[in-house]
Design a protein around this motif. Sequence first.
Motif, PDB file in Angstrom:
ATOM      1  N   ARG A  42      33.911  38.267  38.701  1.00 54.97           N
ATOM      2  CA  ARG A  42      34.433  39.247  37.748  1.00 54.97           C
ATOM      3  C   ARG A  42      33.799  39.082  36.377  1.00 54.97           C
ATOM      4  N   TYR A  43      33.210  37.907  36.140  1.00 57.26           N
ATOM      5  CA  TYR A  43      32.592  37.620  34.852  1.00 57.26           C
ATOM      6  C   TYR A  43      31.211  37.020  35.104  1.00 57.26           C
ATOM      7  N   ARG A  44      30.233  37.386  34.255  1.00 55.05           N
ATOM      8  CA  ARG A  44      28.877  36.853  34.415  1.00 55.05           C
ATOM      9  C   ARG A  44      28.271  36.646  33.042  1.00 55.05           C
ATOM     10  N   SER A  45      27.588  35.509  32.902  1.00 54.93           N
ATOM     11  CA  SER A  45      26.887  35.225  31.651  1.00 54.93           C
ATOM     12  C   SER A  45      25.471  35.769  31.725  1.00 54.93           C
ATOM     13  N   TRP A  51      32.096  33.720  37.369  1.00 53.58           N
ATOM     14  CA  TRP A  51      33.463  33.227  37.541  1.00 53.58           C
ATOM     15  C   TRP A  51      34.293  34.357  38.126  1.00 53.58           C
ATOM     16  N   SER A  52      35.125  34.025  39.120  1.00 58.67           N
ATOM     17  CA  SER A  52      35.938  35.036  39.790  1.00 58.67           C
ATOM     18  C   SER A  52      37.186  35.394  39.001  1.00 58.67           C
ATOM     19  N   GLY A  53      37.512  34.614  37.997  1.00 57.94           N
ATOM     20  CA  GLY A  53      38.718  34.861  37.223  1.00 57.94           C
ATOM     21  C   GLY A  53      39.901  34.046  37.728  1.00 57.94           C
ATOM     22  N   GLU A  54      39.691  33.288  38.792  1.00 56.18           N
ATOM     23  CA  GLU A  54      40.759  32.452  39.337  1.00 56.18           C
ATOM     24  C   GLU A  54      40.431  30.988  39.086  1.00 56.18           C
ATOM     25  N   GLY A  55      41.462  30.197  38.933  1.00 53.21           N
ATOM     26  CA  GLY A  55      41.253  28.778  38.676  1.00 53.21           C
ATOM     27  C   GLY A  55      40.943  28.539  37.215  1.00 53.21           C
ATOM     28  N   PHE A  74      31.905  39.526  28.938  1.00 52.17           N
ATOM     29  CA  PHE A  74      31.312  38.993  30.164  1.00 52.17           C
ATOM     30  C   PHE A  74      31.857  39.666  31.418  1.00 52.17           C
ATOM     31  N   GLN A  75      32.854  40.527  31.262  1.00 47.95           N
ATOM     32  CA  GLN A  75      33.498  41.148  32.419  1.00 47.95           C
ATOM     33  C   GLN A  75      32.567  42.161  33.076  1.00 47.95           C
ATOM     34  N   LEU A  76      32.493  42.076  34.402  1.00 48.16           N
ATOM     35  CA  LEU A  76      31.696  43.025  35.173  1.00 48.16           C
ATOM     36  C   LEU A  76      32.556  44.225  35.492  1.00 48.16           C
ATOM     37  N   SER A  77      31.978  45.395  35.417  1.00 51.53           N
ATOM     38  CA  SER A  77      32.737  46.596  35.734  1.00 51.53           C
ATOM     39  C   SER A  77      32.768  46.791  37.242  1.00 51.53           C
TER      40      SER A  77
END
Length: 109
Positions: A42-45, A51-55, A74-77
């Motif tokens: 869900r997030y990419r640098s 990062w999936s947004g979990e954990g 950083f959120q992917l659409s």
Amino acid sequence: MDERKRDSMIAYLRHRMDEFGIRPEDLASAIASAQAEQKEARYRSATGNTWSGEGEMPQWLKQAISAGQSVEHFQLSAKARPPVQSGRAAVDWRDDPFAGSPLARGQRQ
């Protein structure tokens, strides 16, 4: 790792696999199922970290936030956004013979 250490490690792993009855196909299927279970990012640098947004939040994202960047940056659409178009048409100035001349800048000689 040098070649001798690598060969030694491979021999050790093969011995342990034989000891427990593990076949290379078993490892391949376990790796494939683990990759299938991974959550979609869900997030990419800019460097490709995801990062999936979990954990727990990864260190690269924590550092960016502490430096003042927002998480939304950083959120992917879910779907690709169309490019933003301005009211003016894009102009390719590379082939303009007058680019940079006084005529192009609107100046009189």
